[in-house]
Motif scaffolding. Sequence first.
Motif, PDB file in Angstrom:
ATOM      1  N   THR A 113       0.831  -1.196   0.000  1.00  0.00           N
ATOM      2  CA  THR A 113       0.000   0.000   0.000  1.00  0.00           C
ATOM      3  C   THR A 113       0.871   1.254   0.000  1.00  0.00           C
ATOM      4  OG1 THR A 113      -0.065   0.110   2.404  1.00  0.00           O
ATOM      5  CG2 THR A 113      -1.792  -1.199   1.324  1.00  0.00           C
ATOM      6  N   GLU A 155      -2.693  -5.381  -7.749  1.00  0.00           N
ATOM      7  CA  GLU A 155      -3.537  -4.199  -7.751  1.00  0.00           C
ATOM      8  C   GLU A 155      -3.229  -3.308  -6.552  1.00  0.00           C
ATOM      9  OE1 GLU A 155      -6.492  -1.538  -9.144  1.00  0.00           O
ATOM     10  OE2 GLU A 155      -5.220  -3.075 -10.059  1.00  0.00           O
ATOM     11  N   GLU A 156      -2.939  -3.941  -5.407  1.00  0.00           N
ATOM     12  CA  GLU A 156      -2.543  -3.176  -4.219  1.00  0.00           C
ATOM     13  C   GLU A 156      -1.266  -2.391  -4.507  1.00  0.00           C
ATOM     14  OE1 GLU A 156      -0.508  -4.650  -0.208  1.00  0.00           O
ATOM     15  OE2 GLU A 156      -2.677  -5.059  -0.184  1.00  0.00           O
ATOM     16  N   ARG A 158      -0.137  -1.556  -7.555  1.00  0.00           N
ATOM     17  CA  ARG A 158      -0.374  -0.586  -8.622  1.00  0.00           C
ATOM     18  C   ARG A 158      -0.934   0.722  -8.076  1.00  0.00           C
ATOM     19  NH1 ARG A 158      -4.239   1.530 -11.763  1.00  0.00           N
ATOM     20  NH2 ARG A 158      -5.922   0.428 -10.660  1.00  0.00           N
ATOM     21  N   THR A 159      -1.906   0.614  -7.164  1.00  0.00           N
ATOM     22  CA  THR A 159      -2.543   1.815  -6.616  1.00  0.00           C
ATOM     23  C   THR A 159      -1.798   2.368  -5.401  1.00  0.00           C
ATOM     24  OG1 THR A 159      -4.014   0.435  -5.274  1.00  0.00           O
ATOM     25  CG2 THR A 159      -4.806   1.097  -7.445  1.00  0.00           C
ATOM     26  N   ARG A 163       2.405   4.237  -7.451  1.00  0.00           N
ATOM     27  CA  ARG A 163       2.084   5.669  -7.517  1.00  0.00           C
ATOM     28  C   ARG A 163       2.934   6.484  -6.545  1.00  0.00           C
ATOM     29  NH1 ARG A 163      -4.534   5.213  -8.469  1.00  0.00           N
ATOM     30  NH2 ARG A 163      -4.334   4.126 -10.475  1.00  0.00           N
ATOM     31  N   GLU A 195       0.129   3.670 -17.401  1.00  0.00           N
ATOM     32  CA  GLU A 195       0.391   4.472 -16.199  1.00  0.00           C
ATOM     33  C   GLU A 195       1.863   4.847 -16.196  1.00  0.00           C
ATOM     34  OE1 GLU A 195      -1.100   3.434 -12.456  1.00  0.00           O
ATOM     35  OE2 GLU A 195      -2.903   2.441 -13.189  1.00  0.00           O
TER      36      GLU A 195
END
Length: 336
Positions: A113, A155-156, A158-159, A163, A195
Motif C-alpha cells: 500500500t 492491484e494493491e 499498482r494503486t 504511484r 500508467e
Amino acid sequence: MSLREILPGKLGFGTAPLGNMFRAIPDAEAAATVEAAWQQGVRYFDTAPFYGAGLAEERLGEVLSAKPRDEYVLSTKVGRVVLDEHETDVPDFGEKGGLFEHGNPNKVVHEWTAEATERSIEDSLKRLRTDRLDIVWVHDIAQDFHGDAWLQKFEEARTGAFRVLSRLREEGVIGAWGLGVNRTEPIELTLALDEPQPDGFLLAGRYTLLDHEHALQRLLPMAQEQGVGMVVGGPYSSGVLAGGTHFEYRAAPPRIVEKVSRLKALAADHGVSIKAAALQFSLAHPAAAAVVAGATKPSRIAEDQAALNETVPAAFWHRLRAEGLVSPAAPLPNGA
C-alpha cells in the motif's frame, strides 16, 4: 532516467547473504565482505528489508556510512515491512520461508500500500544511515500468492507502491523505481499498463544459464521495445552455479545437478570458469544493464570481478548452444 545512466558498472553487490541467508554470518565477516566489494571497485549495492528482517540493511549501512555518498549507487525494496514486534510463529514466506531463520527476530509482513511503501522507505533510510535512495524496487509481487491472489496483491501495488514511487521520482526524492521479482508475469503486466512506467527491473533467477527461456519469450522483447533495462539478480541460481548446493532457495534437484555437471565439464574443456560463464551469459542480453551477485566472504568479490573480465572463447558459447544448454534465442557474449 535509464538504469544505465544510474548504475556505475556492470557488477553490483547483492546483500541477501548479509541477512544471514542459509547460515549465521559473524558481523565482522559481513563488514569485511562489504569492504572488500568497495576495495574491488564495486559501487552498486542492492539490499532489501526482507533480508534478515532488516539485518542486511543494517550491516550494509554500517560500512557504507563511512563512504562518500556521491560515490556509490544504492537500491533497496518495498513490499515487505519490518515490524517492531518479534516473530512468535514460523513465518509463511513460501519458497523463501526458511532463508533467514538466523536473521533479526522481527516480524515481517507483506504490504504494498501507499502507507506501507512510505513507511518502508523511511525505515530503510534509517537502517542504511543515508538520506536518499537511488533506486527502489517493488519486491516480490506474486511471490507466495497463487491463483487470483497475486493479481489482488498486484492491484494493491499498482494503486499504492507504484504511484508513491512515481511521485517520489518526479519530486527527485529517488532516482528511479522498478520491480524486483523472480517471476516475469508482474513485470510484463506492469509494462502493459497505461500508467507511469518503471525505469527498469531486477529479475532474480530468471535470466541465468539454468533458467532463461521464459524471459526470452515475452518479457525481454517488451523491455527492449520500451527501452526498459534489467538488472540480473541471482546469476548463480541460488549458488548451485558457484559451487553451492541450492537452486531456487532449496536443495538442487537431480535434473539441475546433472545440468550443472554438464556445464562445468564443458567449461573445463575450454579452460573457462563456471562463474565467468554465468556472469557473462546474463550480461549478454541487450536489456541487461548490470548483474548483482551476493557474497558472504571477502574472497568471493575478487572472484566475481575476475570472472567478469575473464576471456571466454567463442567456441565455448557455440558448444553451449550446440548441446542445447542455452536457448538458440539467447544472445551470446561478444557476438559469439
